[in-house]
Design an enzyme around this catalytic site. Structure first.
Site, mmCIF file in Angstrom:
data_model
loop_
_atom_site.group_PDB
_atom_site.id
_atom_site.type_symbol
_atom_site.label_atom_id
_atom_site.label_comp_id
_atom_site.label_asym_id
_atom_site.label_seq_id
_atom_site.Cartn_x
_atom_site.Cartn_y
_atom_site.Cartn_z
ATOM 1 N N ASP A 76 0.858 -1.193 0.000
ATOM 2 C CA ASP A 76 0.000 0.000 0.000
ATOM 3 C C ASP A 76 0.894 1.243 0.000
ATOM 4 O OD1 ASP A 76 0.987 0.124 2.596
ATOM 5 O OD2 ASP A 76 -0.819 -0.767 3.452
ATOM 6 N N ASP A 78 1.651 4.927 1.676
ATOM 7 C CA ASP A 78 1.404 5.840 2.793
ATOM 8 C C ASP A 78 1.990 7.202 2.458
ATOM 9 O OD1 ASP A 78 0.280 3.788 4.473
ATOM 10 O OD2 ASP A 78 2.314 3.025 4.727
ATOM 11 N N ASP A 168 9.459 3.761 13.340
ATOM 12 C CA ASP A 168 10.004 2.624 14.078
ATOM 13 C C ASP A 168 11.410 2.199 13.639
ATOM 14 O OD1 ASP A 168 8.851 1.745 11.708
ATOM 15 O OD2 ASP A 168 7.519 0.261 12.654
#
Ligand code: ATP
Ligand code: MG
Length: 484
Positions: A76, A78, A168
């Protein structure tokens, strides 16, 4: 694999020459990397341009940039921007504001959703500090932590540098700028991709404390990409795994689906166990695996591995998979064990199975929620394991019509493939499904009526005749009964 990155890194080697002196961001111009507009979702590009046109910065970030550089098709796209979620929502009529813990906007194009989030600043220091307006980049303040230091809300907005720092892993802090088609590397992600390393940004302990799900994400990427966890990223995981107990079960449910249902389930399962994380996701299953319990019709570890293999194979060959199937696999050994225990206490087989299913599901939802739309088909699959052997009379025909027949049958095959000896039941059903009606009748005739599950037509008790003429009682004619 890695073709894009190789050319990218070769041209940028001078930038990596002396890591200590490195100043970030490293900006890789269009000519030096392989990511181009053709590789992107046209809808993502539309979103980027519209945000630019409205006067905002907008970048692609995260999995889509990372996966492209590694040579994997991105799942996907982002987008990240300096527009607030409310501003993004105003720009796109086809959008929806979502999330509370982490507010963002979904821009919808038919079935494709482009996720647009706003640059975040790390909220670590400003929790109890009301006077942090000196942070000029701050557009809003909405952060909160639990007693365990877990970030409950993370809606403190910031600039791109701050945004990169609170992501992260280094390879997830790569930004693609559609204005000049450059890639901006803020934390050394390109070098880590080159070395196939998963490296957390900042202090590992602190980052896991803020959000323990990052430990699961580290394992997910290791399983998916075949990368190694860098030593400091790996070191605290075992010791901090228990923090997952404080994560809402609904969030963990979603993570489990991504972990084990994305095509690399076997490797991910192995890593989850190796790092002591699996027990916080599936406590009963983990305890059972540790105990070494098995029976001749079930070897829990072999069965789960076979189930994961089935899911991995299906995904890799482009087939669909149902999340309830995976959950039914992961919990089946516990259901089988409890079923045995309830029967040993004298409960008949069918209620014992329902009781076992209730108990296992009740225990499980404390760790990972299971929505009812999943638990109902899971029960049906389990139920079917006790109905598939009972094929006498019309039963086989009726079972074939059951909406969950296919899933129940696939589950049965996994049991057999993992070593359960079911007397050729899978083969029988394979033939039955594809046979003509007369072949099906032959198959039913061929069933050994003396096996436990196919006692055949129930014999009525000899009806007592009134002694009218002193004759002995006579046996009533046999008739089929279809009750379970
Ligand atoms: P994929 O979509 O392929 O599973 P992804 O890296 O894009 O991988 P997402 O969950 O879509 O994962 O998140 C998008 C990005 O948001 C990540 O790349 C990362 O930069 C950031 N992110 C997501 N979850 C966290 C988290 N728990 N802590 C910090 N940053 C996160
Ligand atoms: Mg993503």
């Amino acid at each position: 694999m890695l073709t894009g990155l190789k050319s990218l890194v070769r041209k940028a080697t001078s930038l990596f020459a002396s890591p200590k002196a490195q100043t970030y961001p490293i900006i890789i111009p269009r000519s030096d990397h392989s990511l181009s507009r053709q590789n992107l979702s046209p809808n993502a590009v539309k979103v980027l341009y519209r945000l630019n046109k409205a006067g905002f910065d907008a970048f692609l970030v995260g999995g889509c940039v990372r996966d492209h550089l590694i040579g994997i098709e991105p799942k996907d796209f982002d987008v990240v921007t300096n527009a607030t979620p409310e501003e993004v929502h105003t720009i796109f009529s086809n959008s929806r504001l979502i999330g509370r813990r982490f507010k963002l906007v979904h821009v919808t194009f038919g079935r494709e959703i482009i996720e647009v989030s706003t640059f975040r600043a790390n909220s670590a220091q400003d929790d109890n500090d009301d006077d942090d307006t000196q942070n000029t980049s701050l557009k809003g303040k909405d952060s909160a932590r639990s007693a365990h230091g877990i970030v409950l809300r993370d809606n403190v907005y910031g600039n791109i540098e701050e945004d990169a720092e609170r992501r992260d892993f280094t390879f997830n802090a790569l930004y693609y700028n559609v204005k000049d088609f450059s890639i901006h590397d803020y934390c050394g992600g390109l070098k880590d991709i080159e070395h196939k390393q998963i490296r957390i940004i900042g202090d590992a302990r602190q980052r896991y404390q803020e959000d323990p799900v990052r430990m699961l994400r580290a394992i997910r990427f290791a399983g998916k990409l075949g990368f190694e966890l860098e030593a400091e990223t790996a070191a605290p995981i075992k010791e901090m795994a228990h923090l997952l107990d404080h994560i809402p079960p609904a969030r963990l449910f979603e993570e489990v689906l991504k972990l084990l249902g994305s095509g690399n389930g076997i490797e991910t399962f192995r890593l989850l166990r190796q790092y002591g994380l699996f027990r916080y996701l599936f406590p009963d299953t983990d305890a059972l695996l540790q105990s070494g319990w098995k029976r001749n019709d079930i070897d829990p570890e072999a069965f789960i591995l076979q189930g994961l293999k089935n899911t991995d194979d299906r995904i890799q060959s482009g087939k669909t998979t149902a999340p309830y199937f995976l959950y039914a696999v992961l919990l089946w050994p516990s259901v089988a064990l409890r079923h045995e225990e309830f029967q040993a206490q004298g409960m008949p087989a069918t209620p014992a199975l329902h009781q076992a299913a209730n108990m296992v599901l009740d225990n499980q939802v404390a760790s990972t929620a299971i929505p009812r739309r999943f638990s109902t088909p899971m029960r049906e699959i389990w139920d079917m394991q006790y109905r598939l052997p009972k094929r006498y009379g019309k039963r086989a025909f009726l079972l074939l019509e059951h909406p969950r027949f296919r899933a129940g049958f696939d589950f049965l095959l996994i049991r057999e493939l993992s070593g359960a000896n079911l007397d050729g039941l899978g083969d029988w059903w394979e033939k039955f499904q594809h046979g003509t009606e007369s072949q099906q009748r032959e198959l039913i005739k061929s069933i050994d009526l003396f096996t436990k599950d196919n006692e055949g037509p129930k014999k009525r008790r000899p009806r007592r005749r009134r002694k009218s003429n002193g004759n002995a009682t006579s046996t009533a004619p046999q008739s089929e009964t279809f009750d379970e």
